[in-house]
Design a protein around this motif. Structure first.
Motif, short mmCIF file in Angstrom:
data_model
loop_
_atom_site.label_atom_id
_atom_site.label_comp_id
_atom_site.label_asym_id
_atom_site.label_seq_id
_atom_site.Cartn_x
_atom_site.Cartn_y
_atom_site.Cartn_z
N GLY A 28 0.87 -1.34 -0.09
CA GLY A 28 -0.15 -0.21 0.14
C GLY A 28 0.85 1.36 -0.03
N ASP B 53 -6.69 -0.51 -3.71
CA ASP B 53 -7.60 -0.04 -2.60
C ASP B 53 -8.58 1.12 -3.26
N ASP C 174 -9.13 -9.24 -5.59
CA ASP C 174 -8.49 -10.45 -6.02
C ASP C 174 -9.59 -11.61 -5.92
N GLY D 253 2.22 -6.64 0.60
CA GLY D 253 1.00 -6.92 0.79
C GLY D 253 0.45 -7.51 -0.68
O1 KG4 Z 1 2.64 -4.58 3.17
P1 KG4 Z 1 1.25 -4.39 3.40
O2 KG4 Z 1 0.32 -5.15 4.51
O3 KG4 Z 1 1.21 -2.66 4.11
C1 KG4 Z 1 1.97 -1.88 3.56
O4 KG4 Z 1 3.15 -1.56 3.81
O5 KG4 Z 1 1.12 -1.07 2.90
O6 KG4 Z 1 0.07 -4.12 2.15
C2 KG4 Z 1 -1.15 -3.62 2.36
C3 KG4 Z 1 -1.60 -3.46 0.80
C4 KG4 Z 1 -2.88 -2.76 0.70
O7 KG4 Z 1 -2.81 -1.82 -0.27
C5 KG4 Z 1 -3.83 -4.24 0.26
O8 KG4 Z 1 -4.99 -3.74 -0.55
C6 KG4 Z 1 -2.82 -4.80 -0.74
O9 KG4 Z 1 -1.67 -4.63 0.19
N1 KG4 Z 1 -3.13 -6.35 -0.81
C7 KG4 Z 1 -3.55 -6.75 -1.89
C8 KG4 Z 1 -3.76 -8.20 -1.53
N2 KG4 Z 1 -3.70 -8.30 -0.05
C9 KG4 Z 1 -3.16 -7.39 0.11
N3 KG4 Z 1 -3.57 -6.36 -3.26
C10 KG4 Z 1 -3.93 -7.30 -4.11
N4 KG4 Z 1 -4.28 -8.55 -3.68
C11 KG4 Z 1 -4.26 -9.20 -2.54
N5 KG4 Z 1 -4.75 -10.35 -2.40
#
Ligand code: KG4
Ligand code: ZN
Length: 343
Positions: free
Chosen positions: A140, A171, A188, A274
């Protein structure tokens, strides 16, 4: 093994309070308290809310991690903490807690880079990292391609997003489609029943010869498409739009990741952050790596999203590499450059 370092890792750069315990390359505990539900109604992370939640969650998470791992402070060789990049107030809670624990228990303190930790975490799943490897970090808050000759001392930026992060695009598009925050997992899920070729959404910077990304044009294109459909009084095919949007994102991410490997003569690609939990990203990356003769490493989803084990994993590598500990007055740096693995 006696020479394996046991490290406690603390992560508070965004909305996850993570506390991990790692011995060498072995995961002992990975406790996470998320404030994501408190941010959902705002459609994004509210820094002050995240900081307060970290403050409340920190000490209980440390206690849970020790209970889970069955070890005590006497066994710990070092404390590692995310020093940046991230939200300033949120980072400050983790850094202050790590300093307090390090001082109280007389342990060396390692202030580490959040992005390097996203790379290092894969040792817990797939063992020692190939040197060098290329890492695609997508979350994110960040979208970067990195050349990693040695995660304990040298990380070279190859490209990054010039506007939105990949997860941010997921998002924002989820919001346009009426799906809950954070939208990535929902896109997803609904995309599985959609047609990825339903609309050919723009692939930002796809053919510009750089290893940079751009997702804001794509996000705007999806929003315009949906608005036009609504204005015409037609139903929005959420599954198809989600699938077509997701395909545009993962197409450029994987194409540029493979290009980075080719340009630098690297045979190993690691994907973290993520968005690495995305099922289509995993599938297309595997397909393209197989075609290009590149080995792919993606940690399981629970290690891809922000967590304390990734910080502990990097800390253990730093201790075992004999790197000097940080000073107890180390700052939390919200814009810590990716080249600084250890503060
Ligand atoms: O690494 P993370 O937990 O936190 C940050 O450092 O941002 O990543 C969160 C991000 C969010 O934007 C979320 O929508 C995305 O990762 N995310 C995904 C999926 N699971 C989490 N994006 C696409 N497909 C997924 N399955
Ligand atoms: Zn992250």
């Amino acid at each position: 093994m006696a020479d394996e370092a046991l490290v406690l890792g603390i992560e508070t750069s965004c909305d996850e309070t993570g506390v991990g315990l790692v011995r060498g390359n072995t995961l002992l505990a990975n406790e996470i308290a998320s404030s994501v539900d408190e941010h959902a109604r705002f459609g994004g992370v509210v820094p002050e809310v995240a900081s307060r939640a970290h403050l409340e969650a920190m000490v209980p998470a440390v206690h849970r991690a020790f209970d889970k791992a069955g070890v005590s402070w006497a066994d710990v060789d070092a404390v590692a903490v995310t020093a940046g990049p991230g939200l300033a107030g949120a980072l400050l809670v983790g850094v202050a807690a790590a300093k307090a624990y390090a001082l109280a228990y007389g342990k060396p303190l390692y202030g580490v880079n959040h992005l390097s930790a996203h790379v290092a975490v894969d040792v817990l799943e797939h063992g020692p990292l190939p040197q060098p490897c290329v890492a695609l970090l997508v979350s994110g808050g960040h979208s970067s391609l990195l050349l990693v000759p040695d995660v304990t001392r040298e990380v070279v930026p190859l490209g990054s997003t010039v506007d939105d992060a990949a997860g941010e695009a997921f998002d924002k598009v989820a919001r346009v489609l009426g799906l809950p925050f954070p939208g990535g997992p929902h896109i997803d899920r609904v995309a599985r029943d959609g047609d990825p070729a339903f609309v050919a959404f723009p692939r930002g910077k796809a053919d510009d010869g750089t290893l940079d990304f751009s997702f804001s044009g794509l996000k705007t294109a999806v929003a315009r498409w949906v608005e036009a459909r609504e204005r015409a009084g037609d139903a929005v095919p959420v599954n198809d739009v989600a699938a077509a949007f997701q395909e545009a994102v993962v197409d450029v991410l994987t194409a540029k990741a493979i290009a980075a490997c080719r340009d630098h003569g690297v045979d190993d690609l690691l994907i973290g952050g993520g968005v690495a939990a995305n099922s289509r990203l995993r599938a297309l990356a595997q397909e393209r790596c197989d075609a290009a003769g590149v080995r792919l490493r993606v940690p399981r989803p629970g290690l891809c999203t922000d967590n304390g084990a990734m910080v502990a994993a990097l800390g253990a590598r730093l201790v075992e590499a004999g790197r000097p500990a940080s000073s107890l007055d180390l700052p939390a740096d919200s814009s810590l450059p990716i080249t600084e693995v250890l503060v």
